[in-house]
Scaffold this active site. Structure first.
Site, PDB file in Angstrom:
ATOM      1  N   HIS A  59       0.830  -1.204   0.000  1.00 13.33           N
ATOM      2  CA  HIS A  59       0.000   0.000   0.000  1.00 13.33           C
ATOM      3  C   HIS A  59       0.872   1.265   0.000  1.00 13.33           C
ATOM      4  CE1 HIS A  59      -2.508  -3.325   1.326  1.00 13.33           C
ATOM      5  NE2 HIS A  59      -3.507  -2.666   0.780  1.00 13.33           N
ATOM      6  N   HIS A 193     -14.745  -2.452  -1.754  1.00 12.91           N
ATOM      7  CA  HIS A 193     -14.486  -1.250  -0.962  1.00 12.91           C
ATOM      8  C   HIS A 193     -13.921  -0.170  -1.873  1.00 12.91           C
ATOM      9  CE1 HIS A 193     -10.509  -3.192  -1.035  1.00 12.91           C
ATOM     10  NE2 HIS A 193      -9.953  -2.075  -0.617  1.00 12.91           N
ATOM     11  N   GLU A 240      -8.931  -4.908  -6.603  1.00 11.49           N
ATOM     12  CA  GLU A 240      -7.767  -5.729  -6.299  1.00 11.49           C
ATOM     13  C   GLU A 240      -8.120  -7.214  -6.193  1.00 11.49           C
ATOM     14  OE1 GLU A 240      -6.407  -4.061  -2.630  1.00 11.49           O
ATOM     15  OE2 GLU A 240      -7.817  -5.166  -1.381  1.00 11.49           O
TER      16      GLU A 240
END
Length: 426
Positions: A59, A193, A240
């Site tokens: 990230h 999300h 993802e």
């Protein structure tokens, strides 16, 4: 030989690690997260899993946009917790499996996946959120990992079809590894999300249920979807989940669903999933053919006199000294190298042998040990030694003897600016 016993899907939200670190196991709002991972922990133990091949995305912690790879495979023996801004988590480092990771790297490159490799980098919640949940009260999970970092945060990213194909190649890679290992392929990330923009907080539980159903029974439908479709259905960051197709591609066509759970308490629909692989043992002849395929490009290269191929194994074993010499590209490091070599070398943890090799300019001995020529070239520039002087040392010759073998007897260096002029005598 190694065998794939199944596949695991698990969200890697920082929510998971936060819940573990703050002891929320018995809180009603957090308990479902722990219950999902209880199933994974029990299955991993029952299957006697030795290695988890962990598919994740960093990230923007250890991998930044100045050099952002589509696929980066870890080839190290340990992976410590990264500092993501508020200090690293107090968790044990993940233990890497050197042999399997280096074998998989060779195999995937042979199959034309031009992946990057990494070592000496810490890992963030992409790995450690799910992995830390597999330990028990007696300590962390005792097995080893091979991490694959997939760059999904800067577009374009690999397609769902590319992920699926990588999974197929991964199966061949694992099954051709000669050590007797039980391997589970663990995909992390998702489910739906989005954490940026006006759509922040978006969750689509209906799509998540459909995705998991398709992943189990008809994954080919997911393979044909575009990244934009994944983003529309599951959120931009939720796209993802294409990484889960690497896991599913590595499994047999037929799998048995052992466990499936989702829980959407806040910003991410947190999932845990287990597929048991129902495929039979691979054909021994096919395995042997794949091993020959892996080694084809470099077959015989180790027999070339006076040559030392810089393999992943040599690189991993000598990362410390190579990093020390590479860092001479930094002015501050160069200054300390010249002013107080011993203290600087101790800070890097160099052994007495490594310090001796550098201090006494043992050029050929460093090459034979596994130091890259291209950090030695930098070292020579700092020391005011020309490239031909190093080549001569490699051959056991004087500079004059080496230059006599060249068409033009010139000297040169990678040094720049004043150092280059000084070495040239101009």
């Amino acid at each position: 030989m190694a065998r794939i016993v199944g596949g695991i899907g698990a969200s890697h939200s920082p929510t998971i690690g936060y819940a573990k670190d703050t002891g929320k196991q018995d809180s009603p709002a957090w308990k479902p997260i722990f219950e999902g991972f209880d199933h994974i922990r029990a299955w991993v133990k029952d299957q006697r899993v030795d290695v988890l091949f962990m598919i994740y995305n960093d990230h923007v912690t250890s991998f930044f946009f100045d050099h952002y790879s589509a696929f980066a495979l870890g080839i190290d023996d340990h992976y410590a917790a990264a500092d993501e801004g508020g200090g690293p988590r107090d968790v044990a480092p993940a233990r890497g499996h050197l042999g399997l990771s280096q074998h998989i790297a060779q195999s995937l490159v042979a199959d034309e996946f031009d992946l990057s490799v990494f070592q000496g980098k810490p890992v963030d919640h992409g790995i450690l959120s799910p992995l830390s949940m597999l330990g028990d009260a007696q300590g962390p999970w005792p097995g080893q990992v091979v991490p694959l970092q997939v760059g999904v945060l800067q577009f374009p990213i690999p397609s769902a079809k590319r992920m699926w194909k990588l999974g197929k190649s991964l199966r061949q890679a694992i099954e051709s590894y000669p050590e007797d290992l039980n391997v589970a392929v663990m995909a992390t990330g998702g489910l739906s999300h989005q954490v940026h923009g006006e759509r922040a907080g978006f969750i689509n539980e209906a799509w998540d249920d459909e995705f998991l159903e398709l992943l189990e029974k008809t994954p080919e439908q997911l393979v044909d979807m575009r990244i934009a479709e994944f983003a529309a259905k599951g959120g931009m960051e939720g796209a993802e989940v294409v990484m889960w197709l690497i896991m599913r591609g590595a499994l047999s066509d037929q799998v048995r669903l052992v466990h499936k759970q989702t829980y959407a308490p806040s910003v991410t629909n947190i999932a845990t999933l287990i597929f048991e692989d129902l495929g039979g043992a691979p054909d021994p002849a096919a395995v042997e053919a794949h091993r020959r395929h892996i080694g084809h490009e470099l077959e015989g290269v180790g027999d070339i006199p006076g040559s030392y191929p810089f393999t992943h194994a040599r690189s991993q074993a000598n990362l410390r000294i190579n990093r020390f010499l590479h860092d001479l590209v930094e002015p501050g490091h160069r200054a300390r190298f010249a002013a107080d070599f011993e203290t600087l070398a101790d800070e890097y943890g160099l052994s007495d042998e490594e310090k001796h090799l550098i201090r006494d300019r043992k050029w050929i001995e460093m090459i034979r040990r596994g130091v890259s020529f291209f950090v030695l070239e930098k070292t020579a520039a700092v020391l005011g030694v020309s490239n031909p002087e190093v080549y001569a040392a490699f051959r056991g010759e004087t500079l004059e003897q080496f230059l006599a073998t060249r068409k033009v007897p010139i000297t040169y260096s990678v040094a720049g600016g004043e150092q280059a002029r000084k070495m040239d005598g101009s």
